[in-house]
Design a protein around this motif. Structure first.
Motif, PDB file in Angstrom:
ATOM      1  N   ALA A 163       0.822  -1.210   0.000  1.00 13.10           N
ATOM      2  CA  ALA A 163       0.000   0.000   0.000  1.00 13.10           C
ATOM      3  C   ALA A 163       0.858   1.262   0.000  1.00 13.10           C
ATOM      4  O   ALA A 163       0.453   2.299  -0.540  1.00 13.10           O
ATOM      5  N   LYS A 164       2.029   1.171   0.608  1.00 16.31           N
ATOM      6  CA  LYS A 164       2.916   2.341   0.707  1.00 16.31           C
ATOM      7  C   LYS A 164       4.059   2.292  -0.306  1.00 16.31           C
ATOM      8  O   LYS A 164       4.919   3.167  -0.309  1.00 16.31           O
ATOM      9  N   ASN A 165       4.082   1.262  -1.151  1.00 18.57           N
ATOM     10  CA  ASN A 165       5.178   1.097  -2.118  1.00 18.57           C
ATOM     11  C   ASN A 165       6.534   1.075  -1.418  1.00 18.57           C
ATOM     12  O   ASN A 165       7.490   1.742  -1.858  1.00 18.57           O
ATOM     13  N   MET A 166       6.585   0.348  -0.330  1.00 17.32           N
ATOM     14  CA  MET A 166       7.816   0.280   0.450  1.00 17.32           C
ATOM     15  C   MET A 166       8.260  -1.158   0.640  1.00 17.32           C
ATOM     16  O   MET A 166       7.452  -2.086   0.707  1.00 17.32           O
ATOM     17  N   VAL A 167       9.572  -1.307   0.764  1.00 17.75           N
ATOM     18  CA  VAL A 167      10.169  -2.579   1.127  1.00 17.75           C
ATOM     19  C   VAL A 167      11.245  -2.311   2.165  1.00 17.75           C
ATOM     20  O   VAL A 167      11.875  -1.241   2.150  1.00 17.75           O
ATOM     21  N   TYR A 168      11.408  -3.237   3.058  1.00 16.27           N
ATOM     22  CA  TYR A 168      12.383  -3.096   4.136  1.00 16.27           C
ATOM     23  C   TYR A 168      13.367  -4.261   4.094  1.00 16.27           C
ATOM     24  O   TYR A 168      13.080  -5.308   3.506  1.00 16.27           O
ATOM     25  N   LEU A 169      14.494  -4.072   4.710  1.00 17.02           N
ATOM     26  CA  LEU A 169      15.422  -5.171   4.942  1.00 17.02           C
ATOM     27  C   LEU A 169      15.757  -5.151   6.426  1.00 17.02           C
ATOM     28  O   LEU A 169      16.446  -4.237   6.885  1.00 17.02           O
ATOM     29  N   GLN A 170      15.221  -6.104   7.148  1.00 17.46           N
ATOM     30  CA  GLN A 170      15.504  -6.225   8.566  1.00 17.46           C
ATOM     31  C   GLN A 170      16.691  -7.158   8.735  1.00 17.46           C
ATOM     32  O   GLN A 170      16.616  -8.338   8.397  1.00 17.46           O
ATOM     33  N   MET A 171      17.785  -6.605   9.221  1.00  8.74           N
ATOM     34  CA  MET A 171      19.037  -7.354   9.317  1.00  8.74           C
ATOM     35  C   MET A 171      19.371  -7.617  10.775  1.00  8.74           C
ATOM     36  O   MET A 171      19.367  -6.685  11.590  1.00  8.74           O
TER      37      MET A 171
END
Length: 123
Positions: free
Chosen positions: A74-82
């Motif tokens: 919905a927010k056009n976001m991607v995360y990388l949780q490291m």
């Protein structure tokens, strides 16, 4: 035109955690695959993790069990949780996405890259 902007890089001690964020902006029709690549000094750029719109995920063997790749469509976001970071994780991390935008026309997906964010893991 669509663009990707990353944030969240920095210096962290080995064993620590860090979260990277990537936002796709512009006149976007839809986004297919989103992902993260990294490039360490003197090495080729490599895939870290990717996720499709439907939620299919692919991780590099070197990060399995330590990294996750949440996505907010919905927010056009991607995360990388490291997590459990190692000095070998030190690299510039790039956001990558296949985006269909107003300029390119619906159904035409072009690969976009962010500018990169540096992650440094100290021992």
């Amino acid at each position: 035109q669509a663009q990707l902007v990353e944030s969240g890089g920095g210096l962290v001690q080995a064993g620590g955690s860090l979260r990277l964020s990537c936002t796709a902006s512009g006149t976007i029709f839809s986004i297919n695959r989103m992902g993260w690549y990294r490039q360490a000094p003197g090495k080729q750029r490599e895939l870290v993790a990717s996720i499709t719109t439907g939620g299919s995920i692919n991780y590099a063997d070197s990060v399995k069990g330590r990294f996750t790749i949440p996505r907010d469509n919905a927010k056009n976001m991607v995360y990388l949780q490291m997590g459990s970071l190692k000095p070998d994780d030190t690299a510039v991390y790039y956001c990558n996405a296949l985006i269909s935008s107003l300029l390119d026309g619906p159904g035409t997906y072009l690969e976009r890259w962010g500018q990169g964010t540096l992650v440094t893991v100290s021992s």
